[in-house]
Design an enzyme around this catalytic site. Structure first.
Site, PDB file in Angstrom:
ATOM      1  N   LYS A   1      -2.286   3.888  -1.529  1.00  0.00           N
ATOM      2  CA  LYS A   1      -1.614   3.017  -2.218  1.00  0.00           C
ATOM      3  C   LYS A   1      -2.070   3.052  -3.140  1.00  0.00           C
ATOM      4  O   LYS A   1      -1.935   2.921  -5.158  1.00  0.00           O
ATOM      5  CB  LYS A   1      -1.014   1.919  -1.617  1.00  0.00           C
ATOM      6  N   GLN A  33       0.461  -6.286   3.348  1.00  0.00           N
ATOM      7  CA  GLN A  33       0.213  -4.774   4.140  1.00  0.00           C
ATOM      8  C   GLN A  33       0.775  -5.990   5.067  1.00  0.00           C
ATOM      9  O   GLN A  33      -0.568  -6.618   5.573  1.00  0.00           O
ATOM     10  CB  GLN A  33      -1.436  -4.221   3.436  1.00  0.00           C
ATOM     11  N   ASP A  42       8.616  -3.238  -2.012  1.00  0.00           N
ATOM     12  CA  ASP A  42       8.204  -3.331  -0.603  1.00  0.00           C
ATOM     13  C   ASP A  42      10.014  -3.537   0.360  1.00  0.00           C
ATOM     14  O   ASP A  42      10.004  -2.347   0.951  1.00  0.00           O
ATOM     15  CB  ASP A  42       7.281  -2.931  -0.061  1.00  0.00           C
TER      16      ASP A  42
END
Ligand code: NAD
Length: 283
Positions: free
Chosen positions: A52, A96, A119
């Protein structure tokens, strides 16, 4: 049978985002910023975060990774999120997953400013997604929708089956397909007769995490098959949830693993971060 090439499409999207980024900088002096919170030593999480950060660099975004030890407290993570919520150079915040067992993940995700939730895991954004409103949709299912669009596959009126019902993959996938007017069947670990559902599907989307869960006898002739699963075999190979070799002989379209949904997920993270940064223009 045609391959749904996520690698190729993601490159195209990345090139487009790079150009958009240049324009954003030139016209408004804005550089999109992504903050990633990474807790513990899980090798897969470290790999994803590296990918990422690398993608952010490639398109010219600012990114920062807050690495924290496994033993970190809930309060410390929350403090970092509050700081990132307030930081005007940060447009997107990503935690994460999975977090260690002693951390209340729901509380962490709910603390992220929904306007920076690139997200799309915040219940506010998930609620908007269910209602078909503008929102940050989770990157993986959003990537699947983009991939279908690229190949001119219209979900409207199709019988779709989503196997896997997690909050980050299966449920938002089903919501996006429903919003696109597919008839959606959602299956999970307690589904009685999985094959009876998968076999009816014109569009089969699988996100479970079990190699070869979907075999050729479970797939309708000519079905469109999207494999979200990522599994590392003992010999080091990466495979999906679908028995690609045999299912590809029956499918009209199929995603490979790797090179299908995976690269699209990263491209969508960049797309969502760009979208979040563009909000600065309106503010
Ligand atoms: P998860 O463990 O949270 O959820 C798995 C889901 O599968 C659950 O709903 C469970 O009920 C269902 N399930 C488990 N066994 C089943 C079975 N035998 N039959 C039917 N359903 C079953 O996992 P997740 O986070 O949703 O991830 C799913 C998969 O997608 C994993 O392989 C993960 O690595 C992969 N993934 C890929 C990407 C990507 O970018 N391609 C992104 C996220 C997750």
């Amino acid at each position: 049978m045609q391959i749904l090439d996520g690698k190729k499409l993601s490159q195209k999207i990345i090139e487009h985002i790079t150009l958009e980024n240049i324009k954003l900088k030139e016209h408004y002096g804005i550089t999109p910023g992504l903050a990633v919170i990474l807790v513990g030593d899980d090798p897969a999480s470290h790999t994803y975060v590296k990918m990422k950060a690398k993608a952010c660099k490639e398109v010219g975004f600012y990114s920062i990774v807050h690495e924290m030890p496994e033993s970190i407290t809930q309060e410390k993570i929350e403090e970092t999120i509050i700081l990132m919520n307030q930081n005007p150079n940060i447009d997107g915040i990503l935690v994460q997953l999975p977090l260690p067992k002693h951390i209340n993940t729901t509380k962490i995700l709910e603390l992220i400013d929904p306007a920076k939730d690139v997200d799309g895991f915040h219940p506010y954004n998930f609620g908007r997604l269910m209602q078909g409103l503008d929102t940050f949709a989770p990157c993986t299912p959003l990537g699947v929708m983009e991939l279908l669009k690229e190949y001119n596959i219209k979900p409207k009126g199709l019988d779709a089956c989503v196997v896997g019902a997690s909050n980050i993959v299966g449920k938002p996938m089903a919501a996006l397909l429903l919003n696109a007017f597919a008839t959606v069947d959602i299956c999970h670990i307690y589904t009685k007769d999985l094959q009876s559902h998968t076999k009816r599907a014109d569009l089969l989307v699988v996100g479970v995490g079990k190699p070869k869960l979907i075999t050729a006898d479970m797939v309708k002739d000519g079905a469109i098959v999207v494999d979200i699963g990522i599994n590392r075999l003992e010999d080091g190979r990466l495979v999906g949830d679908v028995d690609f070799e045999n299912v590809s002989k029956k499918a009209s379209y199929i995603t490979p693993v790797p090179g299908g949904v995976g690269p699209m997920t990263i491209a969508m993270l960049l797309q969502n971060t760009l979208k979040a940064a563009k909000k600065r223009i309106q503010d």
